[in-house]
Design a protein around this motif. Sequence first.
Motif, mmCIF file in Angstrom:
data_model
loop_
_atom_site.group_PDB
_atom_site.id
_atom_site.type_symbol
_atom_site.label_atom_id
_atom_site.label_comp_id
_atom_site.label_asym_id
_atom_site.label_seq_id
_atom_site.Cartn_x
_atom_site.Cartn_y
_atom_site.Cartn_z
ATOM 1 N N LEU A 67 28.723 -43.462 124.947
ATOM 2 C CA LEU A 67 28.396 -44.268 125.604
ATOM 3 C C LEU A 67 27.886 -45.581 124.639
ATOM 4 C CD1 LEU A 67 26.486 -43.125 128.918
ATOM 5 C CD2 LEU A 67 28.826 -43.936 128.706
ATOM 6 N N GLN A 68 27.216 -45.292 123.706
ATOM 7 C CA GLN A 68 26.600 -46.392 122.776
ATOM 8 C C GLN A 68 27.953 -46.802 121.979
ATOM 9 O OE1 GLN A 68 24.976 -44.726 119.088
ATOM 10 N NE2 GLN A 68 23.308 -46.190 119.151
ATOM 11 N N ILE A 116 23.237 -54.881 125.524
ATOM 12 C CA ILE A 116 22.456 -54.281 126.327
ATOM 13 C C ILE A 116 22.656 -52.781 126.508
ATOM 14 C CG2 ILE A 116 21.419 -54.051 128.737
ATOM 15 C CD1 ILE A 116 21.955 -57.075 128.804
ATOM 16 N N LEU A 117 24.181 -52.310 126.712
ATOM 17 C CA LEU A 117 24.555 -50.953 126.486
ATOM 18 C C LEU A 117 24.177 -50.109 125.257
ATOM 19 C CD1 LEU A 117 25.902 -48.801 128.117
ATOM 20 C CD2 LEU A 117 28.048 -49.719 127.224
ATOM 21 N N PHE A 118 24.591 -50.815 124.265
ATOM 22 C CA PHE A 118 24.282 -50.165 123.047
ATOM 23 C C PHE A 118 22.748 -49.992 122.899
ATOM 24 C CE2 PHE A 118 23.454 -50.358 118.450
ATOM 25 C CZ PHE A 118 24.677 -49.521 118.001
ATOM 26 N N THR A 119 22.010 -50.946 123.209
ATOM 27 C CA THR A 119 20.354 -50.939 122.896
ATOM 28 C C THR A 119 19.833 -49.716 123.817
ATOM 29 O OG1 THR A 119 20.197 -53.218 122.358
ATOM 30 C CG2 THR A 119 18.213 -51.827 122.789
ATOM 31 N N PHE A 120 20.186 -49.581 124.901
ATOM 32 C CA PHE A 120 19.794 -48.612 126.282
ATOM 33 C C PHE A 120 20.183 -47.268 125.651
ATOM 34 C CE2 PHE A 120 20.712 -45.888 129.603
ATOM 35 C CZ PHE A 120 19.415 -46.024 130.117
ATOM 36 N N GLY A 138 31.550 -51.129 120.493
ATOM 37 C CA GLY A 138 33.023 -51.534 120.312
ATOM 38 C C GLY A 138 33.332 -53.183 120.227
ATOM 39 N N ALA A 139 32.305 -53.734 121.054
ATOM 40 C CA ALA A 139 32.719 -55.235 121.104
ATOM 41 C C ALA A 139 32.017 -56.099 120.108
ATOM 42 C CB ALA A 139 32.052 -55.605 122.676
ATOM 43 N N LEU A 140 30.847 -55.216 119.352
ATOM 44 C CA LEU A 140 30.177 -56.089 118.539
ATOM 45 C C LEU A 140 30.621 -56.348 117.237
ATOM 46 C CD1 LEU A 140 26.692 -53.744 119.180
ATOM 47 C CD2 LEU A 140 27.604 -55.867 120.626
#
Length: 516
Positions: A105-106, A81-85, A111-113
């Motif tokens: 922020l992206q 969600i953070l990556f997409t936003f 980093g988790a993906l």
Amino acid sequence: MSPVKRQILLITVIAAAIMELIDTSIVNVALNYMSGNLGATLEDISWVITSYAIANVIVIPMTSFLVNNLGRRNYYIGSIILFTFCSFMCGNASGIWELVAFRFLQGLGGGALLSVSATVVYELFPKEKQATASALFGIGVFIGPTIGPTLGGYITENYSWPWIFYINIPIGVAAAISCFFLLYEPLIKQKIKHVDWIGIFLLIIGIGSLQVVLERGQTDDWFAAGYIVFLTVVAALSLTAFIIWELYTENPVVNLRILRFRSLSIAAVLTFITGMGMYTSIYLTPVVAQRLLGFTPTQSGLLLLPGSIVAVLALVLTGKLLQKGVSAALIVFFGFLCFIYFNWSMSRINLETPAIEITLNLIFRAIGMALLTVPLGTLAVSSLEAKDMPQGTALNNMMRQLGGSFGISIINTYVARRIVSHRIDLITHITADNPVSISRISNYTGAFQQKGFSFLDAKQKAMQLIENVVIKQSSFSSYLDGYFLIGLFFAIVLPLLLFVAKRDKKKPLVIPSSDH
């Protein structure tokens, strides 16, 4: 889990990893357009790449802690969600520093993906099919960098650069919904009660300060600027304190104590240099192709495509060689040779070099990437105990990202200095007693006079044309020097492989699942 749900989850996590990897390279061919559209210099626009890499450096070693304490589902879905936003906000950015902030922020979300996606892929396959899982995820990892520049070039040229971020939105939304219904928690969880906030704080401050010094030092005349001096001191103190703290605290965010294992410490250095080579080459090549050779963004992306396809085949071959017992150090050796040859050959091109020759050079770069990605991770954990492998892998991954962000900063500084040097060398030949320069200026002046300009105006335009030629050639020669410098770094650290050339035959080969 039913076979259908298993397949959907597998496709989802690999797609999420590919999406993250695409964003590490898709912006490279659009830098020229971003620079003009946002009114930023090339040094400033390079922060679009390095801010993302810095965020990855910070969050990668913290992944295990975040998964254990927040829950894998919560952390992974939250990261998507953070990556997409932030992808949406990057496309909406109206200024360079707004774009850089959302890219950072992206990167925290991205980093988790990779690490979590890899873990899920391995869990979905039984032990006897782990080699298949490794190959499947490895090919997925290479698809991102393969299509990133090509896709970025096509979108930038036919639409506009914000769409290189907007394309993440439907993928991210679909991945988040899929994971909400299908992603499960790991069976074994080890919650960490003590949070190493001091280590996290020192890591962020130290790396952030050092990166600003490297990025802005050349532009602001290094230590002539007060804030550069201040941040240099902050970086030195923070990183020194970080190393000391991590060595002695009970639950470090980055377990530096495992660097006592020779294979890991040497692999970390080699991985750092590999990160420099991977990121600087993918940064330099589109800039040279578009700004100096006149290629379109699509053509710049297509330069990288054949090599990336070859890299997928080389990756499969690398996995088979490792399974058959071929030394990881030997494979790394040939990978380094490929990178050295690539940088040397790129340092010898000229303004008339055809695209096919650059493409052939980039094939050696791609083969080098394939020969280094998994073997370096294998070499890093080859002497570690099972309990230390996650930290060893995370540390090795961090060094790759760190090498990439440092490499781009170093190259920007080096190129800027070399431009001044080459310019001085060139203008010394433009003198009143040099028949070649006299003839060139005379021909240009005559050409402008034939177009109706007065002699004085024609002479002024002729000199401006000469100046433009000097600027272009100085820039071109400086970028070629950048390739040579990176190749030199590879050559300098190559002898370190002699210290890890022998592997303990009794110890089983380990291919780390979270390496990327």
